[in-house]
Scaffold this motif. Sequence first.
Motif, short mmCIF file in Angstrom:
data_model
loop_
_atom_site.label_atom_id
_atom_site.label_comp_id
_atom_site.label_asym_id
_atom_site.label_seq_id
_atom_site.Cartn_x
_atom_site.Cartn_y
_atom_site.Cartn_z
N GLU A 3 0.79 9.31 -16.77
CA GLU A 3 1.52 9.06 -17.28
C GLU A 3 2.20 8.37 -18.47
OE1 GLU A 3 4.83 10.77 -15.12
OE2 GLU A 3 3.14 12.51 -14.05
N PHE A 4 1.72 6.98 -18.65
CA PHE A 4 2.14 5.84 -19.08
C PHE A 4 1.00 4.89 -19.52
CE2 PHE A 4 5.80 7.11 -16.54
CZ PHE A 4 6.88 7.59 -17.74
N PRO A 5 0.19 5.31 -19.94
CA PRO A 5 -1.44 4.84 -20.59
C PRO A 5 -1.25 3.53 -21.13
CG PRO A 5 -1.25 6.86 -22.10
CD PRO A 5 -0.16 6.84 -21.04
N GLU A 6 -0.73 3.18 -21.74
CA GLU A 6 0.25 2.09 -22.51
C GLU A 6 0.40 1.07 -21.51
OE1 GLU A 6 -1.67 1.41 -25.57
OE2 GLU A 6 -2.10 3.52 -25.32
N VAL A 7 1.43 1.06 -19.92
CA VAL A 7 1.41 0.01 -19.58
C VAL A 7 0.89 -0.19 -18.44
CG1 VAL A 7 2.91 -0.30 -17.62
CG2 VAL A 7 3.67 1.28 -19.40
N ASP A 8 0.51 -1.49 -18.43
CA ASP A 8 -0.55 -2.36 -17.12
C ASP A 8 0.08 -2.09 -15.52
OD1 ASP A 8 -2.90 -2.70 -18.65
OD2 ASP A 8 -1.28 -4.93 -19.43
N PHE A 9 -0.42 -1.07 -14.44
CA PHE A 9 -0.34 -0.87 -13.57
C PHE A 9 -0.64 -2.12 -12.80
CE2 PHE A 9 1.73 2.82 -15.39
CZ PHE A 9 2.92 2.54 -14.77
N ALA A 10 -0.44 -2.92 -11.44
CA ALA A 10 -0.79 -3.32 -10.36
C ALA A 10 -0.30 -2.61 -9.18
CB ALA A 10 -0.99 -4.62 -10.51
N ILE A 11 -1.25 -2.92 -8.06
CA ILE A 11 -1.09 -2.85 -6.89
C ILE A 11 -1.52 -3.55 -5.87
CG2 ILE A 11 -2.57 -0.77 -6.23
CD1 ILE A 11 -0.30 0.46 -4.65
N PHE A 54 0.79 -0.44 0.08
CA PHE A 54 -0.42 -0.36 0.03
C PHE A 54 0.69 1.35 -0.23
CE2 PHE A 54 0.53 -0.78 4.33
CZ PHE A 54 1.48 -0.24 4.79
N ALA A 55 2.43 0.87 0.04
CA ALA A 55 2.46 2.51 0.56
C ALA A 55 3.23 3.11 -0.86
CB ALA A 55 4.30 1.91 1.14
N TYR A 56 3.26 1.92 -2.20
CA TYR A 56 3.54 2.82 -3.10
C TYR A 56 1.87 2.89 -3.54
CZ TYR A 56 7.66 0.40 -4.44
OH TYR A 56 8.89 -0.54 -4.49
N ASP A 57 0.67 3.52 -2.72
CA ASP A 57 -0.64 3.87 -3.48
C ASP A 57 -0.73 5.43 -4.40
OD1 ASP A 57 -3.68 4.21 -2.43
OD2 ASP A 57 -3.08 5.97 -3.39
N GLY A 58 0.43 6.27 -3.33
CA GLY A 58 0.63 7.72 -4.25
C GLY A 58 0.95 7.33 -5.27
N ALA A 59 2.18 6.84 -5.78
CA ALA A 59 2.75 6.87 -6.95
C ALA A 59 2.95 6.23 -7.89
CB ALA A 59 4.63 5.68 -6.47
N VAL A 60 1.73 5.09 -7.47
CA VAL A 60 1.24 4.55 -8.64
C VAL A 60 -0.05 5.35 -9.29
CG1 VAL A 60 -0.91 2.65 -9.11
CG2 VAL A 60 1.56 2.56 -8.17
N ARG A 61 -0.44 6.18 -8.16
CA ARG A 61 -2.10 7.32 -9.10
C ARG A 61 -1.38 8.38 -9.50
NH1 ARG A 61 -6.51 7.19 -6.32
NH2 ARG A 61 -6.74 5.52 -4.84
#
Length: 352
Positions: A126-134, A114-121
């Motif tokens: 900025e990278f809409p073609e990349v699939d992010f997961a948290i 969960f510490a990555y919440d802000g970073a992922v948001r």
Amino acid sequence: MKRSNTLRFAAIAAAGVLALTACDNAAQEGSGDGGDGGGEESSELRVGLAYDVGGRGDRSFNDSAYRGLEQAMNELGVDAQEFEPTDGEADSAKVERLSTMADEGYNVIIAVGFAYDGAVREVAPEFPEVDFAIVDSEIEDVDNVTSLVFAEEQASFLAGAAAALSTEEDHVGFVGGVETPLIHKFQAGYEAGVAHVDEDITVEVDYLSQPPDFSGFSDPARGRELAQAQYDRGADVIYHAAGASGNGVLEAAVANDFLFIGVDSDQYENAEDAQKPFVLTSAIKQVDVAVFELIQAATEGDVAAGIERFDLSGGGVDYTTTNEELISPIQGDLDEIKQQIIDGEIEVPTAP
């Protein structure tokens, strides 16, 4: 849009390989028996996995994520890379880490914790073609983010019931890493599970650190110290939700001859031989399976944004039975409680 939760929660066999291999090596390994990854020998997919505090080697949360990544390498032939955090790093370091991964061409970026919440948001749009997961954080309003979240309180309820059924002193303990809403779910479930069996049992509760200090997830010495203090006050079964700090709790259990309950991974399997007799059970969540299934979906072009919830009914969380000598006398009771939770007869709280 949300993808249906149809994970196959089966046991994942770790290959025992500690170093990540490139995609050509993974393809060569997978060409012999094919695995169950849909017959793919290799993939052009590049996956980056950013660990939570404590990194790989915590025998818990991060190691579970690694097992899922390792399986994807071996069975799907993906090219993968691990990214370790630094102790006490600022949120800006997480933003930089994720941005660098995206700039370097990783197609799938998985942030563990969960510490990555802000970073992922911040980074994902900025990278809409990349699939992010948290893992362990709910993000619904970013089109290219999948949130992998678990009903930790349900597994913790079973851990609490196991503690209550095993204590000889009517006194048990909980050691949390960092006092956050997520770890409160572990505490709440554990306390409720203890009370379900016997309301008169005392529950000790201690946290190693308070936000913004997240060192509580990576301080085994402090974990051992708090567990020792709880034992000195009378606790003879202690459950932790403290990441790598839990290794210190287990050390205290061995030194003082009390029972230990692990978290996230099966900590009986990960324990040293001399430690195994003290591991009663572990409250696990299948981060490994969730990570693997997400990567598999990416190889098929089938990743969708939204929240994936994993609970007791689907096998996304559970308790372990690997220490048969300790767990078999109470397994019938635990399985009955487990079914009552699944059936909705027991409502498990998410806050203390």
